[in-house]
Design a protein around this motif. Structure first.
Motif, PDB file in Angstrom:
ATOM      1  N   GLY A 255       0.967  -1.316  -0.001  1.00  0.00           N
ATOM      2  CA  GLY A 255       0.013  -0.113  -0.056  1.00  0.00           C
ATOM      3  C   GLY A 255       0.763   1.272  -0.110  1.00  0.00           C
ATOM      4  O   GLY A 255       0.433   2.228  -0.541  1.00  0.00           O
ATOM      5  N   ARG A 256       2.114   1.146   0.855  1.00  0.00           N
ATOM      6  CA  ARG A 256       2.843   2.357   0.966  1.00  0.00           C
ATOM      7  C   ARG A 256       3.327   2.706  -0.822  1.00  0.00           C
ATOM      8  O   ARG A 256       3.444   3.784  -1.142  1.00  0.00           O
ATOM      9  N   ILE A 257       3.955   1.376  -1.365  1.00  0.00           N
ATOM     10  CA  ILE A 257       4.427   1.619  -2.600  1.00  0.00           C
ATOM     11  C   ILE A 257       3.142   2.460  -3.715  1.00  0.00           C
ATOM     12  O   ILE A 257       3.563   3.104  -4.426  1.00  0.00           O
ATOM     13  N   SER A 258       2.157   1.884  -3.421  1.00  0.00           N
ATOM     14  CA  SER A 258       1.104   2.385  -4.345  1.00  0.00           C
ATOM     15  C   SER A 258       0.737   3.708  -4.167  1.00  0.00           C
ATOM     16  O   SER A 258       0.605   4.677  -4.895  1.00  0.00           O
ATOM     17  N   ALA A 259       0.871   4.149  -2.852  1.00  0.00           N
ATOM     18  CA  ALA A 259       0.585   5.753  -2.386  1.00  0.00           C
ATOM     19  C   ALA A 259       1.795   6.374  -2.889  1.00  0.00           C
ATOM     20  O   ALA A 259       1.329   7.537  -3.432  1.00  0.00           O
TER      21      ALA A 259
ATOM     22  N   ILE B 286       1.337   9.614  -5.538  1.00  0.00           N
ATOM     23  CA  ILE B 286       1.727  10.908  -5.146  1.00  0.00           C
ATOM     24  C   ILE B 286       2.491  11.425  -6.266  1.00  0.00           C
ATOM     25  O   ILE B 286       2.523  12.780  -6.717  1.00  0.00           O
ATOM     26  N   LEU B 287       3.464  10.502  -7.154  1.00  0.00           N
ATOM     27  CA  LEU B 287       4.485  10.805  -8.054  1.00  0.00           C
ATOM     28  C   LEU B 287       3.360  11.117  -9.284  1.00  0.00           C
ATOM     29  O   LEU B 287       4.061  12.152  -9.998  1.00  0.00           O
TER      30      LEU B 287
ATOM     31  N   PRO C 133       5.192  21.731  -5.497  1.00  0.00           N
ATOM     32  CA  PRO C 133       6.120  21.393  -4.475  1.00  0.00           C
ATOM     33  C   PRO C 133       5.724  19.927  -3.817  1.00  0.00           C
ATOM     34  O   PRO C 133       4.389  19.754  -3.558  1.00  0.00           O
ATOM     35  N   VAL C 134       6.427  19.097  -3.479  1.00  0.00           N
ATOM     36  CA  VAL C 134       6.298  17.697  -3.376  1.00  0.00           C
ATOM     37  C   VAL C 134       5.609  17.670  -1.828  1.00  0.00           C
ATOM     38  O   VAL C 134       4.734  16.880  -1.391  1.00  0.00           O
ATOM     39  N   GLN C 135       6.022  18.813  -0.806  1.00  0.00           N
ATOM     40  CA  GLN C 135       5.351  18.663   0.214  1.00  0.00           C
ATOM     41  C   GLN C 135       3.994  18.918   0.226  1.00  0.00           C
ATOM     42  O   GLN C 135       3.078  18.577   1.025  1.00  0.00           O
TER      43      GLN C 135
ATOM     44  N   VAL D 144       8.839   8.666  -2.002  1.00  0.00           N
ATOM     45  CA  VAL D 144       8.859   9.841  -2.764  1.00  0.00           C
ATOM     46  C   VAL D 144      10.129  10.560  -2.943  1.00  0.00           C
ATOM     47  O   VAL D 144      10.365  11.123  -4.167  1.00  0.00           O
ATOM     48  N   TYR D 145      10.576  11.126  -1.804  1.00  0.00           N
ATOM     49  CA  TYR D 145      11.862  11.680  -1.958  1.00  0.00           C
ATOM     50  C   TYR D 145      12.921  11.225  -2.511  1.00  0.00           C
ATOM     51  O   TYR D 145      13.805  11.644  -3.314  1.00  0.00           O
TER      52      TYR D 145
END
Length: 436
Positions: A5-9, A13-14, A23-25, A50-51
């Protein structure tokens, strides 16, 4: 959440960043607000993925033969986070409805190889924007790839001990449980090393020592810039581009209560929480000068022993911490910053007294913003000269000058700090003396 799920998120976001180019934030914050089931550990892991993708977007895309968010996140998880293909496949468990589909045959082969193609150009290997390569190569020559790779790494958390209230040894003892260690160059710095993968950085602003004003968050390079500016002492100081006040606070501690530091910024929104920071630090020598009608600094013209110019710049030296800015920077922004730097140097020159000095600082690695600006400034004025900042280094830090950081300019020497050479953010520091 599980890793799938974290990978999908992170992929989602990307994708949002590709479409909205913001901005990514902001993207991470909005995702968290619309997915409140995600806990702090989940948000930390997603943000870390993401970062890390943004740090090495070009080289990850070359490895995967694709620049899609899915390809980039898969590569970051398997390679940068050292989970490997096997770990990625396990995370993409088909029974986890939040997980993405498992890698296909081509993705699996590329991840197993994990190699940047031999024909990849240097800007890809360095994870730098192609249009900036001439500038970076002008500075670093054949070392440009190594410098770019260091700039694409994670940065630790650097702290500056507030010597108005504590010693480094005292704060080290208080933060021992967080893994804090003394910084190699700054005699007042501490560092908590960067973690790997989904390791969470400690929340240092929650510590009582922070609330009591015993330390501030400040990169070691910025600490060094402040120490070099303070070397030789000063009674009347103008921090011309004070922003949130980081360097004003550092100068207040370095120069002591006898100095008067006038912290000014032409946009009061940049002051942020400066009043709270000054109060917490006990830095009574700082006076905030608000922008307003006319010139609020005119009364100080020709009186300052020291003017510190933390010049507006592209921020290329901070890309370890703000990797999204690396890919959003455009040539027009560089041109605008160069004009602003020339203007702020001219304003500083009117403030400094004969026999005083300007300390010009940027968090940029680009020569257009650094040695070019200093050369242009002293080339047009007979009353200023460039000091040998490398000679000030030992007085300011108590350490020997690191190899390769001195920069010849205008008959003197400035300093260029980099993640590769000093393990700091990228900084340029030049000291200009006004002849008496």
């Amino acid at each position: 959440m599980r890793d799938g799920g974290r990978i999908s998120a992170a992929i989602e976001i990307l994708g949002d960043l590709e479409v909205r180019r913001r901005p990514v934030q902001d993207a991470l914050k909005d995702w968290g607000l619309t997915h409140r089931f995600a806990g702090s550990k989940d948000r930390n892991a997603i943000g870390g993925l993401v970062y890390d993708v943004l740090r090495r977007r070009a080289s990850l895309a070359a490895i995967m033969g694709a620049e899609t968010p899915r390809a980039l996140v898969f590569a970051a998880y398997a390679l940068m986070w050292r989970r490997g293909l096997e770990g990625l496949v396990a995370a993409c468990d088909p029974e986890d409805r939040h997980a993405p589909k498992a890698p296909d045959a081509d993705e699996a082969q590329r991840l197993s190889a994990g190699m940047i193609p031999e024909e990849a150009p240097d800007h890809v290997r360095a994870d730098l924007p192609e249009w900036l390569m001439p500038s970076f190569r002008r500075v670093f020559g054949e070392g440009v790839v190594g410098e770019g790779q260091a700039l694409a790494s994670r940065a630790g958390v650097d702290l500056r001990v507030n010597t108005l209230k504590a010693t480094r040894e005292e704060v080290l003892g208080l933060l021992e449980g967080l893994g804090a260690a003394a910084t190699p160059w700054s005699p007042i710095g501490l560092r908590i090393a960067a973690g790997e993968g989904d390791e969470k950085a400690p929340h240092v602003v929650s510590e009582l020592a922070y609330k009591r004003g015993l330390y501030e968050i400040q990169d070691e390079g910025s600490q060094i810039a402040s120490l070099i500016a303070a070397a030789g002492g000063a009674k009347t100081v103008v921090d011309l581009c004070a922003g949130g006040g980081g360097k004003s606070l550092a100068l207040a501690a370095a120069l002591g209560p006898a100095a008067r530091i006038h912290a000014y910024d032409n946009d009061k929104r940049r002051f942020g929480d400066i009043l709270d920071r000054v109060a917490r630090a006990g830095a009574d020598s700082i006076a905030i000068v608000e922008p307003g009608a006319g010139d609020p600094l005119a009364r100080l013209d020709g009186t300052a022993d020291l003017v510190i110019v933390d010049a507006p710049c592209t921020g290329t030296g901070t890309w370890r911490r703000r990797p999204d800015a690396k890919w959003r920077l455009a040539p027009g922004a560089l041109d605008m910053r160069v004009r602003q730097q020339a203007e702020v140097l001219d304003r500083a020159a009117r403030l400094v007294r004969p026999g005083g000095r300007i300390c010009y600082v940027t968090c940029s690695l680009l020569p257009e913003e650094n040695e070019d600006r200093i050369a242009a400034f002293v080339g047009g004025r007979q009353d200023f000269s460039v000091a040998d900042a490398s000679g000030i280094w030992k007085e300011a830090t108590g350490t020997e000058l690191p190899d390769g950081i001195a920069v010849k300019v205008g008959g003197g020497r400035a300093l260029r700090l980099t993640p590769r050479r000093t393990d700091t953010d990228g900084f340029f520091i030049a000291v200009l003396h006004r002849r008496g």
